[in-house]
Design an enzyme around this catalytic site. Sequence first.
Site, short mmCIF file in Angstrom:
data_model
loop_
_atom_site.label_atom_id
_atom_site.label_comp_id
_atom_site.label_asym_id
_atom_site.label_seq_id
_atom_site.Cartn_x
_atom_site.Cartn_y
_atom_site.Cartn_z
N ASP A 131 18.93 19.15 9.26
CA ASP A 131 18.60 19.82 8.01
C ASP A 131 17.63 20.96 8.30
OD1 ASP A 131 18.46 20.33 5.30
OD2 ASP A 131 16.87 18.86 4.95
N HIS A 158 11.75 28.49 -1.20
CA HIS A 158 11.51 27.04 -1.15
C HIS A 158 10.34 26.72 -0.21
CE1 HIS A 158 12.07 22.72 -0.93
NE2 HIS A 158 12.15 22.82 0.38
N GLU A 170 17.32 17.69 -3.35
CA GLU A 170 17.31 19.02 -2.75
C GLU A 170 18.74 19.55 -2.75
OE1 GLU A 170 13.33 19.11 -0.01
OE2 GLU A 170 15.20 18.69 1.04
N GLU A 181 21.51 21.73 -1.55
CA GLU A 181 21.74 22.42 -0.27
C GLU A 181 23.22 22.65 -0.04
OE1 GLU A 181 19.50 21.08 3.09
OE2 GLU A 181 18.04 19.99 1.88
N ASP A 201 20.02 16.45 -0.47
CA ASP A 201 19.09 15.78 0.44
C ASP A 201 18.03 15.07 -0.40
OD1 ASP A 201 17.47 15.01 2.54
OD2 ASP A 201 16.59 16.99 2.83
N ARG A 253 9.18 12.17 -2.39
CA ARG A 253 8.06 13.07 -2.08
C ARG A 253 6.78 12.35 -1.71
NH1 ARG A 253 10.90 17.33 -0.69
NH2 ARG A 253 12.21 18.07 -2.39
N GLN A 310 7.26 10.99 1.80
CA GLN A 310 7.28 12.17 2.67
C GLN A 310 5.87 12.71 2.91
OE1 GLN A 310 9.58 15.39 1.01
NE2 GLN A 310 9.06 16.83 2.62
N LYS A 349 13.38 10.82 3.62
CA LYS A 349 14.65 11.51 3.43
C LYS A 349 15.84 10.77 4.04
CE LYS A 349 12.62 16.11 3.10
NZ LYS A 349 13.44 16.83 2.11
N THR A 397 21.76 10.85 1.99
CA THR A 397 22.07 12.27 1.83
C THR A 397 23.50 12.33 1.32
OG1 THR A 397 20.66 12.83 3.71
CG2 THR A 397 22.25 14.51 3.01
N GLU A 449 9.64 21.54 -7.10
CA GLU A 449 9.33 22.93 -7.46
C GLU A 449 9.48 23.16 -8.97
OE1 GLU A 449 12.24 23.80 -4.19
OE2 GLU A 449 11.24 25.75 -4.31
O1 LIG Z 1 7.22 21.88 3.76
C1 LIG Z 1 7.37 20.69 4.06
O2 LIG Z 1 6.47 20.02 4.52
C2 LIG Z 1 8.69 19.99 3.89
C3 LIG Z 1 9.72 20.50 3.24
C4 LIG Z 1 10.93 19.69 3.11
O3 LIG Z 1 11.13 18.94 2.15
C5 LIG Z 1 11.83 19.64 4.29
C6 LIG Z 1 13.27 19.86 4.03
O4 LIG Z 1 14.05 18.94 3.76
C7 LIG Z 1 13.78 21.24 4.29
C8 LIG Z 1 14.56 21.91 3.21
O5 LIG Z 1 15.40 21.25 2.58
O6 LIG Z 1 14.41 23.13 3.01
CA LIG Z 2 16.26 19.24 2.84
MG LIG Z 3 18.37 13.06 3.06
#
Ligand SMILES: O=C(O)/C=C/C(=O)CC(=O)CC(=O)O
Ligand SMILES: [Ca+2]
Ligand SMILES: [Mg+2]
Length: 398
Positions: free
Chosen positions: A116, A123, A187, A189, A221, A225, A228, A241, A245, A346
């Site tokens: 990914d 973003h 997410e 994508e 994805d 949070r 994470q 994550k 997916t 976001e």
């Molecule tokens: O900035 C961060 O710490 C993490 C960002 C994300 O969530 C990572 C990711 O899955 C990348 C994305 O989908 O753009």
């Molecule tokens: Ca992602």
């Molecule tokens: Mg995932």
Amino acid sequence: MTWVTGAQDSGFGVQHLPYGVFRIDGGEPRIGVRIGNLVLDLAGAEAADLVLAGGALCQPTLNAFLALGRPQWTAVRQRITELLTDPAHRTAVEPLLVPLDEVRMELPFEVADYVDFYSSEQHATNVGEIFRPGQPPLPPNWKHLPIGYHGRAGTVVVSGTPVIRPQGQRPSREGPVFGPSARLDVEAEVGFVVGVPSPLGRRVAAADFAHHVFGVVLLNDWSARDIQAWEYQPLGPFLGKSFATSVAAWVTPLDALRHAFVPAPEQDPPVADYLRDEPHLGLDLRLTVYWNGEPVSEPPFAGMYWTPAQQLAHLTVNGAALRTGDLYASGTVSGPRRDQVGSFLELTWGGAEPVTVAGAERTFLADGDTVTITATAPGPDGSVIALSAVTGTVLPAR
Ligand SMILES: O=C(O)/C=C/C(=O)CC(=O)CC(=O)O
Ligand SMILES: [Ca+2]
Ligand SMILES: [Mg+2]
């Protein structure tokens, strides 16, 4: 123009022809191609010698077909187009058409490795501001290489698969607590599906993108949070994550997206030689994210800073081999406006600014919520291609 009634202006006309794997009544998985709201049974078509692919279409996944390479992909696509446009084939082909609502879709290909990326500047900037307030939002390497991480191939699931709320450690003022994620997110994508492998030790040039990559799928994805935020430093996303997916059931071939390539944003500073792609092209895919049926965002894929060809070159620059079935995702697609972001992190600014969804004030995902991502792309002669949607509903933690 296809002879299949209702298909032409459905987004799934002969300009599109995405591939998937379906079952009827719990039968064996079969490869098919979508036309309108019907599936053309390609296993049946190959068995009847209507299309020739050396048996690759009589397999339970797309992998053998993906491995054939571009000349064969194009030949099979041309033959299917002929079958679905020339009325002379109608009598032979019609018995091989199955209504979509009579099939169950399977994961279309066996996922080899899953990567990914993080290639939307908007973003990355937004997440940087939310996760790391007071620090520069983009890390110093961001404009020098497409940042990515290796994900979990075995938990890639087909659209429609329920997503069980993950449990794990999340931070609190009193220290980490264990339990169901309270900040479950999405997410939006775009995933790229590798067909032709590459040997270990040899890097793949950006110019060879279309030689290796077969097509694209919309991808969600799912991201916890809270898990994470507690686990990700210093090695990056892990359990926040890897629980699921989702990918669309139908893979859109690159051949269907020829009219969707557009100049990608200019890159400054200039990139390393191995990342230079000329022409430097992105894809004009217009995504829509639906939360419980309500459109909440329209992320524009054309604005992605790093292109899929650059991502492929970066992914292999150290000599890492490609395998048939490798899947790499673009990273969350976010545009500059709040109604163009690809995550609810976001959309609600870290949960601080709730949104109204179907009359209720919401931040992150509740049990029972359904998220669906769709996209359109320009096709030939003013036509529109509808990428197959990716959807999933959240089930309570177990
Ligand atoms: O900035 C961060 O710490 C993490 C960002 C994300 O969530 C990572 C990711 O899955 C990348 C994305 O989908 O753009
Ligand atoms: Ca992602
Ligand atoms: Mg995932």
